[in-house]
Design a protein around this motif. Structure first.
Motif, mmCIF file in Angstrom:
data_model
loop_
_atom_site.group_PDB
_atom_site.id
_atom_site.type_symbol
_atom_site.label_atom_id
_atom_site.label_comp_id
_atom_site.label_asym_id
_atom_site.label_seq_id
_atom_site.Cartn_x
_atom_site.Cartn_y
_atom_site.Cartn_z
ATOM 1 N N MET A 1 0.857 -1.165 0.000
ATOM 2 C CA MET A 1 0.000 0.000 0.000
ATOM 3 C C MET A 1 0.900 1.224 0.000
ATOM 4 O O MET A 1 1.923 1.259 0.687
ATOM 5 N N LEU A 2 0.495 2.222 -0.782
ATOM 6 C CA LEU A 2 1.248 3.466 -0.863
ATOM 7 C C LEU A 2 0.402 4.593 -0.295
ATOM 8 O O LEU A 2 -0.741 4.785 -0.706
ATOM 9 N N VAL A 3 0.950 5.335 0.672
ATOM 10 C CA VAL A 3 0.285 6.492 1.265
ATOM 11 C C VAL A 3 1.017 7.735 0.763
ATOM 12 O O VAL A 3 2.236 7.856 0.954
ATOM 13 N N VAL A 4 0.253 8.640 0.120
ATOM 14 C CA VAL A 4 0.844 9.837 -0.477
ATOM 15 C C VAL A 4 0.209 11.073 0.138
ATOM 16 O O VAL A 4 -1.006 11.250 0.081
ATOM 17 N N ASP A 5 1.045 11.921 0.746
ATOM 18 C CA ASP A 5 0.545 13.175 1.327
ATOM 19 C C ASP A 5 1.728 14.106 1.547
ATOM 20 O O ASP A 5 2.770 13.678 2.057
ATOM 21 N N THR A 6 1.583 15.368 1.181
ATOM 22 C CA THR A 6 2.661 16.336 1.383
ATOM 23 C C THR A 6 2.796 16.748 2.839
ATOM 24 O O THR A 6 3.840 17.232 3.255
ATOM 25 N N ASN A 7 1.747 16.552 3.619
ATOM 26 C CA ASN A 7 1.770 16.922 5.032
ATOM 27 C C ASN A 7 2.283 15.715 5.821
ATOM 28 O O ASN A 7 1.578 14.722 5.999
ATOM 29 N N GLU A 8 3.530 15.809 6.291
ATOM 30 C CA GLU A 8 4.160 14.656 6.942
ATOM 31 C C GLU A 8 3.389 14.125 8.155
ATOM 32 O O GLU A 8 3.183 12.908 8.263
ATOM 33 N N PRO A 9 2.937 14.990 9.096
ATOM 34 C CA PRO A 9 2.183 14.444 10.233
ATOM 35 C C PRO A 9 0.917 13.696 9.794
ATOM 36 O O PRO A 9 0.599 12.636 10.335
ATOM 37 N N ASP A 10 0.212 14.231 8.803
ATOM 38 C CA ASP A 10 -0.993 13.552 8.315
ATOM 39 C C ASP A 10 -0.644 12.241 7.633
ATOM 40 O O ASP A 10 -1.340 11.235 7.788
ATOM 41 N N ARG A 11 0.442 12.248 6.853
ATOM 42 C CA ARG A 11 0.871 11.026 6.165
ATOM 43 C C ARG A 11 1.236 9.953 7.177
ATOM 44 O O ARG A 11 0.822 8.797 7.056
ATOM 45 N N LYS A 12 1.990 10.335 8.204
ATOM 46 C CA LYS A 12 2.393 9.374 9.238
ATOM 47 C C LYS A 12 1.175 8.843 10.002
ATOM 48 O O LYS A 12 1.077 7.654 10.294
ATOM 49 N N GLU A 13 0.240 9.738 10.314
ATOM 50 C CA GLU A 13 -0.966 9.326 11.032
ATOM 51 C C GLU A 13 -1.795 8.356 10.197
ATOM 52 O O GLU A 13 -2.302 7.354 10.706
ATOM 53 N N THR A 14 -1.920 8.636 8.915
ATOM 54 C CA THR A 14 -2.672 7.744 8.021
ATOM 55 C C THR A 14 -2.000 6.379 7.947
ATOM 56 O O THR A 14 -2.661 5.343 8.054
ATOM 57 N N ALA A 15 -0.675 6.369 7.791
ATOM 58 C CA ALA A 15 0.056 5.104 7.718
ATOM 59 C C ALA A 15 -0.078 4.314 9.016
ATOM 60 O O ALA A 15 -0.290 3.097 8.993
ATOM 61 N N THR A 16 -0.006 5.004 10.148
ATOM 62 C CA THR A 16 -0.142 4.339 11.449
ATOM 63 C C THR A 16 -1.537 3.749 11.617
ATOM 64 O O THR A 16 -1.696 2.618 12.090
ATOM 65 N N MET A 17 -2.565 4.516 11.223
ATOM 66 C CA MET A 17 -3.934 4.027 11.328
ATOM 67 C C MET A 17 -4.125 2.776 10.460
ATOM 68 O O MET A 17 -4.686 1.782 10.897
ATOM 69 N N LEU A 18 -3.632 2.829 9.229
ATOM 70 C CA LEU A 18 -3.771 1.676 8.336
ATOM 71 C C LEU A 18 -3.008 0.476 8.880
ATOM 72 O O LEU A 18 -3.495 -0.653 8.793
ATOM 73 N N GLN A 19 -1.847 0.708 9.441
ATOM 74 C CA GLN A 19 -1.053 -0.381 10.007
ATOM 75 C C GLN A 19 -1.765 -1.019 11.190
ATOM 76 O O GLN A 19 -1.701 -2.229 11.390
ATOM 77 N N SER A 20 -2.493 -0.218 11.979
ATOM 78 C CA SER A 20 -3.223 -0.776 13.124
ATOM 79 C C SER A 20 -4.399 -1.630 12.669
ATOM 80 O O SER A 20 -4.786 -2.567 13.351
ATOM 81 N N ILE A 21 -4.965 -1.308 11.516
ATOM 82 C CA ILE A 21 -6.076 -2.092 10.971
ATOM 83 C C ILE A 21 -5.574 -3.413 10.411
ATOM 84 O O ILE A 21 -6.201 -4.457 10.577
ATOM 85 N N GLY A 22 -4.451 -3.350 9.728
ATOM 86 C CA GLY A 22 -3.874 -4.545 9.120
ATOM 87 C C GLY A 22 -2.403 -4.642 9.430
ATOM 88 O O GLY A 22 -1.571 -4.167 8.655
ATOM 89 N N PRO A 23 -2.062 -5.247 10.576
ATOM 90 C CA PRO A 23 -0.654 -5.302 10.991
ATOM 91 C C PRO A 23 0.267 -5.949 9.962
ATOM 92 O O PRO A 23 1.463 -5.690 9.960
ATOM 93 N N ASP A 24 -0.274 -6.778 9.081
ATOM 94 C CA ASP A 24 0.555 -7.443 8.073
ATOM 95 C C ASP A 24 0.698 -6.621 6.794
ATOM 96 O O ASP A 24 1.405 -7.039 5.876
ATOM 97 N N LEU A 25 0.015 -5.476 6.732
ATOM 98 C CA LEU A 25 0.115 -4.629 5.547
ATOM 99 C C LEU A 25 1.520 -4.077 5.400
ATOM 100 O O LEU A 25 2.146 -3.677 6.376
ATOM 101 N N VAL A 26 1.999 -4.064 4.184
ATOM 102 C CA VAL A 26 3.266 -3.409 3.887
ATOM 103 C C VAL A 26 2.907 -2.022 3.375
ATOM 104 O O VAL A 26 2.250 -1.879 2.348
#
Length: 84
Positions: free
Chosen positions: A1-26
């Protein structure tokens, strides 16, 4: 999965949220459309692209290039609560 966002805090938060939903997601992150395109041109394959709708340089044409013509699910999100 690719997360694209120019706002680093938002990008990191989105990636963290997705990772919590699917711990096996890359999950890989790109700071803008140019970096996302570079990642795909380097041979990386993504099952999904999650992108902010508020990036000045990420246009529809760029999203098509990121997916390289493949039918990849694209999820656009907005952090702007004024337009919800």
């Amino acid at each position: 999965m690719l997360v694209v966002d120019t706002n680093e805090p938002d990008r990191k938060e989105t990636a963290t949220m997705l990772q919590s939903i699917g711990p096996d997601l890359v999950i890989q992150e790109a700071e803008d459309g140019t970096e996302a395109l570079r990642l795909t041109q380097a041979g990386n394959y993504f099952d999904y692209v999650v992108a902010s709708d508020a990036m000045p340089e990420l246009l529809g044409e760029d999203l098509v290039n990121i997916t390289d013509g493949r039918r990849i699910p694209l999820i656009l999100f907005s952090n702007n609560l004024e337009h919800t």
